[in-house]
Design a protein around this motif. Structure first.
Motif, PDB file in Angstrom:
ATOM      1  N   ALA A   1       0.818  -1.213   0.000  1.00 31.46           N
ATOM      2  CA  ALA A   1       0.000   0.000   0.000  1.00 31.46           C
ATOM      3  C   ALA A   1       0.848   1.258   0.000  1.00 31.46           C
ATOM      4  CB  ALA A   1      -0.924  -0.012   1.219  1.00 31.46           C
ATOM      5  N   ALA A   2       2.080   1.165   0.501  1.00 30.79           N
ATOM      6  CA  ALA A   2       2.955   2.336   0.575  1.00 30.79           C
ATOM      7  C   ALA A   2       4.403   1.861   0.613  1.00 30.79           C
ATOM      8  CB  ALA A   2       2.630   3.173   1.816  1.00 30.79           C
ATOM      9  N   ASP A   3       5.318   2.785   0.337  1.00 33.65           N
ATOM     10  CA  ASP A   3       6.728   2.455   0.440  1.00 33.65           C
ATOM     11  C   ASP A   3       7.074   2.002   1.854  1.00 33.65           C
ATOM     12  OD1 ASP A   3       7.258   3.182  -2.223  1.00 33.65           O
ATOM     13  OD2 ASP A   3       7.567   5.283  -1.675  1.00 33.65           O
ATOM     14  N   ARG A   4       8.082   1.151   1.949  1.00 32.84           N
ATOM     15  CA  ARG A   4       8.530   0.656   3.249  1.00 32.84           C
ATOM     16  C   ARG A   4       9.944   1.149   3.512  1.00 32.84           C
ATOM     17  NH1 ARG A   4       6.619  -5.755   3.004  1.00 32.84           N
ATOM     18  NH2 ARG A   4       4.422  -5.356   2.493  1.00 32.84           N
ATOM     19  N   ASP A   5      10.396   0.945   4.735  1.00 30.23           N
ATOM     20  CA  ASP A   5      11.760   1.350   5.073  1.00 30.23           C
ATOM     21  C   ASP A   5      12.791   0.605   4.229  1.00 30.23           C
ATOM     22  OD1 ASP A   5      10.763   3.084   6.956  1.00 30.23           O
ATOM     23  OD2 ASP A   5      11.047   1.707   8.644  1.00 30.23           O
ATOM     24  N   ASP A   6      12.461  -0.630   3.841  1.00 30.30           N
ATOM     25  CA  ASP A   6      13.430  -1.452   3.110  1.00 30.30           C
ATOM     26  C   ASP A   6      13.090  -1.599   1.631  1.00 30.30           C
ATOM     27  OD1 ASP A   6      11.167  -2.956   3.494  1.00 30.30           O
ATOM     28  OD2 ASP A   6      12.243  -4.832   3.854  1.00 30.30           O
ATOM     29  N   GLY A   7      12.134  -0.816   1.113  1.00 35.25           N
ATOM     30  CA  GLY A   7      11.821  -0.964  -0.301  1.00 35.25           C
ATOM     31  C   GLY A   7      10.673  -0.085  -0.750  1.00 35.25           C
ATOM     32  N   PHE A   8      10.456  -0.102  -2.064  1.00 32.63           N
ATOM     33  CA  PHE A   8       9.435   0.711  -2.701  1.00 32.63           C
ATOM     34  C   PHE A   8       8.176  -0.113  -2.973  1.00 32.63           C
ATOM     35  CE2 PHE A   8      13.593   2.305  -4.120  1.00 32.63           C
ATOM     36  CZ  PHE A   8      13.526   3.624  -3.679  1.00 32.63           C
ATOM     37  N   ALA A   9       7.056   0.569  -3.083  1.00 37.31           N
ATOM     38  CA  ALA A   9       5.789  -0.075  -3.407  1.00 37.31           C
ATOM     39  C   ALA A   9       5.524   0.027  -4.902  1.00 37.31           C
ATOM     40  CB  ALA A   9       4.652   0.591  -2.640  1.00 37.31           C
ATOM     41  N   PHE A  10       4.885  -0.997  -5.443  1.00 37.38           N
ATOM     42  CA  PHE A  10       4.283  -0.883  -6.761  1.00 37.38           C
ATOM     43  C   PHE A  10       3.058  -1.784  -6.802  1.00 37.38           C
ATOM     44  CE2 PHE A  10       6.551  -4.795  -7.712  1.00 37.38           C
ATOM     45  CZ  PHE A  10       5.911  -5.375  -8.800  1.00 37.38           C
ATOM     46  N   ARG A  11       2.186  -1.480  -7.738  1.00 33.84           N
ATOM     47  CA  ARG A  11       0.957  -2.259  -7.870  1.00 33.84           C
ATOM     48  C   ARG A  11       0.725  -2.567  -9.340  1.00 33.84           C
ATOM     49  NH1 ARG A  11      -3.185   1.465  -9.312  1.00 33.84           N
ATOM     50  NH2 ARG A  11      -2.494   3.630  -9.050  1.00 33.84           N
ATOM     51  N   LEU A  12      -0.110  -3.554  -9.595  1.00 36.70           N
ATOM     52  CA  LEU A  12      -0.499  -3.913 -10.943  1.00 36.70           C
ATOM     53  C   LEU A  12      -1.900  -3.383 -11.195  1.00 36.70           C
ATOM     54  CD1 LEU A  12       0.866  -7.567 -11.194  1.00 36.70           C
ATOM     55  CD2 LEU A  12       2.001  -5.419 -11.765  1.00 36.70           C
ATOM     56  N   GLN A  13      -2.016  -2.485 -12.155  1.00 36.77           N
ATOM     57  CA  GLN A  13      -3.271  -1.806 -12.436  1.00 36.77           C
ATOM     58  C   GLN A  13      -3.929  -2.397 -13.674  1.00 36.77           C
ATOM     59  OE1 GLN A  13      -4.910   0.898 -10.811  1.00 36.77           O
ATOM     60  NE2 GLN A  13      -6.511   0.254 -12.246  1.00 36.77           N
ATOM     61  N   PRO A  14      -5.102  -3.042 -13.541  1.00 34.37           N
ATOM     62  CA  PRO A  14      -5.820  -3.495 -14.738  1.00 34.37           C
ATOM     63  C   PRO A  14      -6.214  -2.289 -15.587  1.00 34.37           C
ATOM     64  CG  PRO A  14      -6.711  -4.501 -12.739  1.00 34.37           C
ATOM     65  CD  PRO A  14      -5.803  -3.401 -12.298  1.00 34.37           C
ATOM     66  N   THR A  15      -6.061  -2.427 -16.912  1.00 34.27           N
ATOM     67  CA  THR A  15      -6.337  -1.287 -17.793  1.00 34.27           C
ATOM     68  C   THR A  15      -7.405  -1.571 -18.832  1.00 34.27           C
ATOM     69  OG1 THR A  15      -4.509  -1.959 -19.237  1.00 34.27           O
ATOM     70  CG2 THR A  15      -4.026  -0.350 -17.500  1.00 34.27           C
ATOM     71  N   ALA A  16      -7.538  -2.812 -19.288  1.00 31.64           N
ATOM     72  CA  ALA A  16      -8.498  -3.092 -20.354  1.00 31.64           C
ATOM     73  C   ALA A  16      -8.690  -4.593 -20.494  1.00 31.64           C
ATOM     74  CB  ALA A  16      -8.022  -2.503 -21.680  1.00 31.64           C
ATOM     75  N   LEU A  17      -9.771  -4.969 -21.152  1.00 32.73           N
ATOM     76  CA  LEU A  17      -9.988  -6.331 -21.622  1.00 32.73           C
ATOM     77  C   LEU A  17      -9.669  -6.364 -23.112  1.00 32.73           C
ATOM     78  CD1 LEU A  17     -13.342  -7.226 -19.847  1.00 32.73           C
ATOM     79  CD2 LEU A  17     -11.194  -8.475 -19.574  1.00 32.73           C
ATOM     80  N   VAL A  18      -8.891  -7.356 -23.538  1.00 32.86           N
ATOM     81  CA  VAL A  18      -8.502  -7.464 -24.944  1.00 32.86           C
ATOM     82  C   VAL A  18      -8.959  -8.819 -25.463  1.00 32.86           C
ATOM     83  CG1 VAL A  18      -6.609  -7.348 -26.603  1.00 32.86           C
ATOM     84  CG2 VAL A  18      -6.490  -6.008 -24.480  1.00 32.86           C
ATOM     85  N   ASN A  19      -9.685  -8.801 -26.573  1.00 33.05           N
ATOM     86  CA  ASN A  19     -10.194 -10.036 -27.151  1.00 33.05           C
ATOM     87  C   ASN A  19      -9.075 -10.774 -27.860  1.00 33.05           C
ATOM     88  OD1 ASN A  19     -11.595 -11.601 -29.578  1.00 33.05           O
ATOM     89  ND2 ASN A  19     -13.106 -11.343 -27.945  1.00 33.05           N
ATOM     90  N   LEU A  20      -8.909 -12.058 -27.552  1.00 36.12           N
ATOM     91  CA  LEU A  20      -7.820 -12.834 -28.137  1.00 36.12           C
ATOM     92  C   LEU A  20      -7.960 -12.980 -29.640  1.00 36.12           C
ATOM     93  CD1 LEU A  20      -7.385 -13.619 -25.098  1.00 36.12           C
ATOM     94  CD2 LEU A  20      -6.616 -15.840 -25.954  1.00 36.12           C
ATOM     95  N   ARG A  21      -9.189 -13.161 -30.118  1.00 35.86           N
ATOM     96  CA  ARG A  21      -9.388 -13.440 -31.548  1.00 35.86           C
ATOM     97  C   ARG A  21      -9.291 -12.165 -32.384  1.00 35.86           C
ATOM     98  NH1 ARG A  21     -14.558 -16.767 -33.752  1.00 35.86           N
ATOM     99  NH2 ARG A  21     -13.435 -18.487 -32.713  1.00 35.86           N
ATOM    100  N   SER A  22      -9.928 -11.084 -31.943  1.00 38.76           N
ATOM    101  CA  SER A  22     -10.014  -9.876 -32.771  1.00 38.76           C
ATOM    102  C   SER A  22      -9.013  -8.791 -32.399  1.00 38.76           C
ATOM    103  CB  SER A  22     -11.428  -9.300 -32.678  1.00 38.76           C
ATOM    104  OG  SER A  22     -11.679  -8.802 -31.371  1.00 38.76           O
ATOM    105  N   GLY A  23      -8.472  -8.865 -31.180  1.00 42.63           N
ATOM    106  CA  GLY A  23      -7.605  -7.789 -30.710  1.00 42.63           C
ATOM    107  C   GLY A  23      -8.360  -6.579 -30.203  1.00 42.63           C
ATOM    108  N   GLU A  24      -9.676  -6.650 -30.209  1.00 37.68           N
ATOM    109  CA  GLU A  24     -10.515  -5.537 -29.752  1.00 37.68           C
ATOM    110  C   GLU A  24     -10.263  -5.258 -28.268  1.00 37.68           C
ATOM    111  OE1 GLU A  24     -15.357  -4.741 -29.334  1.00 37.68           O
ATOM    112  OE2 GLU A  24     -14.559  -6.750 -29.713  1.00 37.68           O
TER     113      GLU A  24
END
Length: 336
Positions: free
Chosen positions: A204-227
């Motif tokens: 949730a936040a940086d720590r004394d021994d390291g930095f924070a990062f998160r994985l942000q979902p951005t979109a749904l992509v269709n496998l067949r069409s690329g939409e």
């Protein structure tokens, strides 16, 4: 539950039977400590590239978000005007020769799932070879580059490195903090004291021994069409089949639940190979998988198969720290 899943659960949840593996852990530690010591003493053939090498890896078995972080680093370095290339072991790849330049039109069986994902997303020059020194040499012979990112390779001590970034799953941590096979560590926990930066995936936040990062979902992509569709393409409460063949499938299932969907989880082994039969689930529902899995399934995808695109979002403190490191490594290319 598969044996590998039971072992993983024991590493992170505890089990008295792991004490029986301590003699093997002692032997394993002797080997890895010896490799590290020889590297620090400059023994053996260690390749020093003419451009800076940044290793992005982990000291634990299982997924920690390396590929999204590699993608972020590629784009961030490019925004600074740097010509960046990537080397990877190419786990599971079966190229006709090594080193092998990965191209977007290749199959995952030739290129490996993670390298192919990276190239298709970014078009970055990428070379695979279990000998990462050979991969770096081949890449530099084919491209004028300012910086090399090594996808994993923390323990590949034949390649000198200028910066080491270690990623840790914030929820699972280091488990019982023991080395293989008694625990999930590839190297002793003390190894973290010698790396340049530690990033905690999901913190949730940086720590004394390291930095924070998160994985942000951005979109749904269709496998067949690329939409590409926004995340509200499926309504809240949508039931769907969820496929994940990654180091920590539960993280993916949790992400889908956080989007207010009702995933039916289907966990596969990391780097699993897929077929229509393996993904023929009932009842009939939309199927959502990781982008890493999608590169292996496009050829036979059904119309309602999607992958969830995610981006790494590091903390502002890490971005500032990393820019300082780039200035140190490439002062002639990045004048203030």
């Amino acid at each position: 539950m598969a044996m590998s899943d039971r072992l993983l659960a024991a590493w992170y949840e505890g089990h008295p039977a792991l004490n029986l593996l301590r003699p093997l852990e002692w032997l394993y530690r002797r080997v890895v400590d010896g490799k590290r010591r020889r590297f620090l003493d400059g023994e053996g053939a260690i390749y020093q590239a003419p451009v800076p090498v940044v290793v992005v890896g982990n000291i634990t078995v299982g997924g920690t978000g390396k590929t999204p972080m590699i993608l972020w680093l590629i784009e961030h370095c490019r925004r600074s005007g740097l010509r960046v290339g990537v080397v990877s072991r190419g786990y599971g790849a079966r190229p006709p020769a090594l080193p092998w330049r990965v191209e977007a039109d290749q199959g995952a069986d030739v290129a490996g799932d993670e390298p192919l994902l990276i190239v298709r997303r970014t078009g970055v020059p990428l070379m695979i070879d279990p000998d990462r020194s050979a991969a770096v040499k081949a890449l530099l012979e084919s491209e004028p580059l300012d910086l090399i990112l090594s996808d994993d390779g923390m323990q590949h001590y034949r390649l000198a490195r200028d910066l080491e970034l270690v990623l840790i799953d914030a929820a699972r941590g280091l488990g019982n903090r023991r080395c293989l096979p008694a625990g999930p560590l590839r190297e002793p926990v003390e190894r973290l004291q010698s790396v340049d930066g530690v990033l905690y995936n999901g913190a949730a936040a940086d720590r004394d021994d390291g930095f924070a990062f998160r994985l942000q979902p951005t979109a749904l992509v269709n496998l067949r069409s690329g939409e590409r569709r926004p995340l509200d393409h499926f309504p809240a409460g949508q039931a769907l089949h969820a496929v994940a063949g990654i180091g920590n499938p539960q993280r993916f299932f949790n992400t889908l639940e956080a989007l207010d969907w009702r995933p039916v989880p289907h966990a596969f082994a990391d780097h699993a190979e897929y077929s229509v039969q393996a993904l023929n689930f009932t009842p009939s529902l939309p199927l959502v998988m990781t982008e890493k899995d999608a590169v292996k399934c496009r050829a036979f995808a059904a119309a309602d198969w999607w992958y969830l695109a995610v981006d790494a979002v590091p903390s502002p403190a890490f971005v500032a720290w990393f820019d300082t490191q780039l200035m140190r490594l490439l002062p002639d290319r990045l004048l203030p």
